[in-house]
Scaffold this motif. Structure first.
Motif, PDB file in Angstrom:
ATOM      1  N   VAL A 270       0.849  -1.193   0.000  1.00  0.00           N
ATOM      2  CA  VAL A 270       0.000   0.000   0.000  1.00  0.00           C
ATOM      3  C   VAL A 270       0.882   1.240   0.000  1.00  0.00           C
ATOM      4  O   VAL A 270       1.848   1.324   0.763  1.00  0.00           O
ATOM      5  CB  VAL A 270      -0.939   0.003   1.222  1.00  0.00           C
ATOM      6  CG1 VAL A 270      -1.740   1.303   1.303  1.00  0.00           C
ATOM      7  CG2 VAL A 270      -1.885  -1.199   1.171  1.00  0.00           C
ATOM      8  N   TRP A 271       0.566   2.182  -0.884  1.00  0.00           N
ATOM      9  CA  TRP A 271       1.245   3.477  -0.888  1.00  0.00           C
ATOM     10  C   TRP A 271       0.404   4.480  -0.097  1.00  0.00           C
ATOM     11  O   TRP A 271      -0.803   4.295   0.091  1.00  0.00           O
ATOM     12  CB  TRP A 271       1.461   3.983  -2.318  1.00  0.00           C
ATOM     13  CG  TRP A 271       0.179   4.173  -3.110  1.00  0.00           C
ATOM     14  CD1 TRP A 271      -0.404   3.272  -3.948  1.00  0.00           C
ATOM     15  CD2 TRP A 271      -0.664   5.334  -3.113  1.00  0.00           C
ATOM     16  NE1 TRP A 271      -1.559   3.770  -4.477  1.00  0.00           N
ATOM     17  CE2 TRP A 271      -1.745   5.056  -3.988  1.00  0.00           C
ATOM     18  CE3 TRP A 271      -0.621   6.570  -2.481  1.00  0.00           C
ATOM     19  CZ2 TRP A 271      -2.768   5.965  -4.235  1.00  0.00           C
ATOM     20  CZ3 TRP A 271      -1.642   7.483  -2.718  1.00  0.00           C
ATOM     21  CH2 TRP A 271      -2.702   7.183  -3.585  1.00  0.00           C
ATOM     22  N   GLU A 272       1.048   5.534   0.350  1.00  0.00           N
ATOM     23  CA  GLU A 272       0.336   6.637   0.983  1.00  0.00           C
ATOM     24  C   GLU A 272       1.040   7.935   0.602  1.00  0.00           C
ATOM     25  O   GLU A 272       2.135   7.924   0.041  1.00  0.00           O
ATOM     26  CB  GLU A 272       0.286   6.465   2.500  1.00  0.00           C
ATOM     27  CG  GLU A 272       1.638   6.439   3.186  1.00  0.00           C
ATOM     28  CD  GLU A 272       1.518   6.184   4.686  1.00  0.00           C
ATOM     29  OE1 GLU A 272       0.400   5.954   5.173  1.00  0.00           O
ATOM     30  OE2 GLU A 272       2.559   6.215   5.378  1.00  0.00           O
ATOM     31  N   ILE A 273       0.391   9.034   0.866  1.00  0.00           N
ATOM     32  CA  ILE A 273       0.970  10.340   0.588  1.00  0.00           C
ATOM     33  C   ILE A 273       1.523  10.925   1.882  1.00  0.00           C
ATOM     34  O   ILE A 273       0.795  11.057   2.876  1.00  0.00           O
ATOM     35  CB  ILE A 273      -0.067  11.301  -0.025  1.00  0.00           C
ATOM     36  CG1 ILE A 273      -0.517  10.785  -1.398  1.00  0.00           C
ATOM     37  CG2 ILE A 273       0.511  12.711  -0.154  1.00  0.00           C
ATOM     38  CD1 ILE A 273       0.563  10.732  -2.441  1.00  0.00           C
ATOM     39  N   HIS A 274       2.808  11.198   1.854  1.00  0.00           N
ATOM     40  CA  HIS A 274       3.457  11.824   3.005  1.00  0.00           C
ATOM     41  C   HIS A 274       2.833  13.204   3.253  1.00  0.00           C
ATOM     42  O   HIS A 274       2.840  14.068   2.385  1.00  0.00           O
ATOM     43  CB  HIS A 274       4.949  11.975   2.744  1.00  0.00           C
ATOM     44  CG  HIS A 274       5.676  12.769   3.784  1.00  0.00           C
ATOM     45  ND1 HIS A 274       5.951  12.281   5.036  1.00  0.00           N
ATOM     46  CD2 HIS A 274       6.184  14.038   3.758  1.00  0.00           C
ATOM     47  CE1 HIS A 274       6.591  13.194   5.737  1.00  0.00           C
ATOM     48  NE2 HIS A 274       6.743  14.274   4.971  1.00  0.00           N
ATOM     49  N   GLY A 275       2.239  13.377   4.427  1.00  0.00           N
ATOM     50  CA  GLY A 275       1.677  14.667   4.802  1.00  0.00           C
ATOM     51  C   GLY A 275       0.249  14.907   4.347  1.00  0.00           C
ATOM     52  O   GLY A 275      -0.262  16.031   4.479  1.00  0.00           O
ATOM     53  N   TYR A 276      -0.412  13.853   3.803  1.00  0.00           N
ATOM     54  CA  TYR A 276      -1.786  14.040   3.336  1.00  0.00           C
ATOM     55  C   TYR A 276      -2.512  12.689   3.357  1.00  0.00           C
ATOM     56  O   TYR A 276      -1.911  11.664   3.034  1.00  0.00           O
ATOM     57  CB  TYR A 276      -1.804  14.617   1.922  1.00  0.00           C
ATOM     58  CG  TYR A 276      -3.171  15.090   1.472  1.00  0.00           C
ATOM     59  CD1 TYR A 276      -3.668  16.324   1.887  1.00  0.00           C
ATOM     60  CD2 TYR A 276      -3.968  14.292   0.646  1.00  0.00           C
ATOM     61  CE1 TYR A 276      -4.921  16.759   1.479  1.00  0.00           C
ATOM     62  CE2 TYR A 276      -5.223  14.721   0.239  1.00  0.00           C
ATOM     63  CZ  TYR A 276      -5.692  15.959   0.656  1.00  0.00           C
ATOM     64  OH  TYR A 276      -6.944  16.383   0.266  1.00  0.00           O
ATOM     65  N   PRO A 277      -3.808  12.640   3.744  1.00  0.00           N
ATOM     66  CA  PRO A 277      -4.524  11.365   3.878  1.00  0.00           C
ATOM     67  C   PRO A 277      -5.002  10.784   2.542  1.00  0.00           C
ATOM     68  O   PRO A 277      -6.191  10.840   2.206  1.00  0.00           O
ATOM     69  CB  PRO A 277      -5.704  11.731   4.778  1.00  0.00           C
ATOM     70  CG  PRO A 277      -5.974  13.169   4.486  1.00  0.00           C
ATOM     71  CD  PRO A 277      -4.621  13.783   4.233  1.00  0.00           C
ATOM     72  N   MET A 278      -4.087  10.250   1.764  1.00  0.00           N
ATOM     73  CA  MET A 278      -4.395   9.521   0.535  1.00  0.00           C
ATOM     74  C   MET A 278      -3.619   8.216   0.552  1.00  0.00           C
ATOM     75  O   MET A 278      -2.492   8.164   1.051  1.00  0.00           O
ATOM     76  CB  MET A 278      -4.004  10.328  -0.714  1.00  0.00           C
ATOM     77  CG  MET A 278      -4.862  11.533  -1.009  1.00  0.00           C
ATOM     78  SD  MET A 278      -4.216  12.494  -2.423  1.00  0.00           S
ATOM     79  CE  MET A 278      -4.370  11.289  -3.754  1.00  0.00           C
ATOM     80  N   ALA A 279      -4.223   7.153  -0.012  1.00  0.00           N
ATOM     81  CA  ALA A 279      -3.545   5.856  -0.022  1.00  0.00           C
ATOM     82  C   ALA A 279      -4.185   4.951  -1.068  1.00  0.00           C
ATOM     83  O   ALA A 279      -5.277   5.230  -1.579  1.00  0.00           O
ATOM     84  CB  ALA A 279      -3.609   5.196   1.353  1.00  0.00           C
ATOM     85  N   GLY A 280      -3.503   3.849  -1.358  1.00  0.00           N
ATOM     86  CA  GLY A 280      -4.023   2.872  -2.301  1.00  0.00           C
ATOM     87  C   GLY A 280      -3.025   1.744  -2.505  1.00  0.00           C
ATOM     88  O   GLY A 280      -1.898   1.789  -1.998  1.00  0.00           O
ATOM     89  N   PRO A 281      -3.384   0.717  -3.262  1.00  0.00           N
ATOM     90  CA  PRO A 281      -2.487  -0.426  -3.472  1.00  0.00           C
ATOM     91  C   PRO A 281      -1.499  -0.192  -4.612  1.00  0.00           C
ATOM     92  O   PRO A 281      -1.747   0.600  -5.531  1.00  0.00           O
ATOM     93  CB  PRO A 281      -3.463  -1.550  -3.839  1.00  0.00           C
ATOM     94  CG  PRO A 281      -4.597  -0.845  -4.516  1.00  0.00           C
ATOM     95  CD  PRO A 281      -4.729   0.497  -3.830  1.00  0.00           C
ATOM     96  N   PHE A 282      -0.373  -0.896  -4.539  1.00  0.00           N
ATOM     97  CA  PHE A 282       0.597  -0.883  -5.639  1.00  0.00           C
ATOM     98  C   PHE A 282       1.102  -2.282  -5.914  1.00  0.00           C
ATOM     99  O   PHE A 282       1.062  -3.168  -5.047  1.00  0.00           O
ATOM    100  CB  PHE A 282       1.775   0.058  -5.343  1.00  0.00           C
ATOM    101  CG  PHE A 282       2.726  -0.435  -4.289  1.00  0.00           C
ATOM    102  CD1 PHE A 282       3.759  -1.305  -4.598  1.00  0.00           C
ATOM    103  CD2 PHE A 282       2.609  -0.015  -2.968  1.00  0.00           C
ATOM    104  CE1 PHE A 282       4.651  -1.767  -3.623  1.00  0.00           C
ATOM    105  CE2 PHE A 282       3.490  -0.460  -1.981  1.00  0.00           C
ATOM    106  CZ  PHE A 282       4.504  -1.337  -2.313  1.00  0.00           C
ATOM    107  N   LEU A 283       1.569  -2.492  -7.136  1.00  0.00           N
ATOM    108  CA  LEU A 283       2.221  -3.730  -7.557  1.00  0.00           C
ATOM    109  C   LEU A 283       3.481  -3.341  -8.308  1.00  0.00           C
ATOM    110  O   LEU A 283       3.415  -2.623  -9.313  1.00  0.00           O
ATOM    111  CB  LEU A 283       1.302  -4.550  -8.471  1.00  0.00           C
ATOM    112  CG  LEU A 283       1.951  -5.720  -9.201  1.00  0.00           C
ATOM    113  CD1 LEU A 283       2.406  -6.802  -8.222  1.00  0.00           C
ATOM    114  CD2 LEU A 283       0.995  -6.307 -10.243  1.00  0.00           C
ATOM    115  N   THR A 284       4.634  -3.805  -7.820  1.00  0.00           N
ATOM    116  CA  THR A 284       5.918  -3.458  -8.421  1.00  0.00           C
ATOM    117  C   THR A 284       6.644  -4.714  -8.863  1.00  0.00           C
ATOM    118  O   THR A 284       6.662  -5.718  -8.146  1.00  0.00           O
ATOM    119  CB  THR A 284       6.806  -2.710  -7.406  1.00  0.00           C
ATOM    120  OG1 THR A 284       6.114  -1.556  -6.929  1.00  0.00           O
ATOM    121  CG2 THR A 284       8.121  -2.277  -8.038  1.00  0.00           C
TER     122      THR A 284
END
Length: 333
Positions: A270-284
């Motif tokens: 899961v990714w998130e935004i540093h300093g802001y409430p946003m997030a979601g999944p990632f595949l690398t």
């Protein structure tokens, strides 16, 4: 005594095999149907409500790792054998389960339509059926998923992007649907995305030095460090000093993989935004490209607040798995 339903089903399966083995002309099969990641389970409702059905749900509707909310591997539709006829038999992924004197656990290709996978499980008792399901589940899930990946790729191959950013920057090719557009292209970084009803789906690519991951004991930490540095440099959030990072609360999942004919690490989290409430999944995918003395990194991530994300991430996985390190050369005039 063998049930009539199983007898007819087994006879049909054997007849199909005999036709192929005899070298006779291949019969016409209609195209398979069904939504991506859907599974048709054919079994008596009483069995579905008991331990056999519970085993099926535990295996085939298990939670997918790497998503921020609980979502099943497959969307399951259970129907009794008496309605398994007509277009119902054209479903792309089928699990056929029946109590019978014969004990079976196998997978058949293209039994009623094409492409199609039909997993068949029978047994004289519920205990035997559960045991057979346990022995077959991992292989069936793997084959169902591979069939679904191929179907997703067939669907978006109807209209592919002609953008050459990935070829020009990295010498790789991806079959990306034409609705994806390049939103950012810098030295060693390409970002493509598409708008979805409540967010975006994204593909990014960049390369790292061959020896960036020099210590196996710190591999996961190095992955996080890599992703966070790329996020800070290239993927800003909505406000100043906000940018993408790997979620701090949980370490990503890492699996061995092979992609584009090369060894790779598959990373889900899961990714998130540093300093802001946003997030979601990632595949690398971190791909060992020894020929070019680099680690080639391709990633898909989704932002879709309050929405199911399984199928979005599945499409991104299907796209990433088309990576080709020998892009086709353009035809000469």
């Amino acid at each position: 005594m063998k049930k009539l339903g199983t007898l007819l089903f087994a006879t049909a399966m054997l007849a199909l095999g005999a036709c192929k083995d005899s070298g006779s002309k291949e019969r016409f099969l209609p195209p398979s149907t069904g939504g991506i990641n859907s599974l048709m389970v054919i079994m008596d409702t009483e069995l579905w409500r008991g331990p056999v059905g519970e085993k099926i749900r535990d295996e085939f509707a298990a939670q997918i790792v790497g998503l921020p909310q609980i979502e099943p591997k497959f969307t399951i539709t259970q129907v009794p054998p008496k309605v398994f006829k007509g277009t119902t038999t054209h479903s792309r992924s089928i699990l056929y389960v029946e109590q019978d004197s014969t004990s079976l656990a196998h997978i058949k290709d293209d039994a009623y339509s094409k492409p199609q996978k039909v997993a068949v499980v029978t047994g004289p008792t519920e205990e035997v059926m559960v045991k057979n399901l346990d022995s077959l589940a991992d292989r069936a899930i793997k084959e169902f998923r591979a069939n679904e990946i191929a179907e997703a790729q067939r669907r978006f191959e109807r209209s592919l992007s002609k953008d050459k950013a990935l070829e020009e920057e990295f010498g790789i090719h991806l079959n990306v649907p034409s609705l994806y557009k390049v939103g950012k292209r810098e030295d060693n970084f390409v970002w493509m995305d598409i708008q979805i009803p409540k967010g975006t789906m994204n593909i990014i690519a960049y390369e790292m030095p061959w020896d960036y991951f020099s210590n196996d004991s710190t591999f996961v930490q190095d992955i996080v460090r890599m992703r966070d540095s790329i996020g800070q440099k290239y993927i800003p959030g909505p406000y100043e000093d906000t940018y993408m990072i790997t979620e701090k609360a949980f370490s990503p999942y890492v699996f061995p993989a092979e992609i584009g004919g090369k060894k790779a690490a598959e990373v889900k989290g899961v990714w998130e935004i540093h300093g802001y409430p946003m997030a979601g999944p990632f595949l690398t995918y971190i791909i060992s490209d020894k020929d070019n003395n680099r680690k080639m990194v391709i990633e898909g991530f989704t932002f879709a607040p309050s929405e199911a994300k399984r199928d979005y991430m599945f499409e991104l996985e299907a796209i990433l798995k088309t990576v080709d390190f020998e892009p086709p050369t353009p035809a000469s005039d």
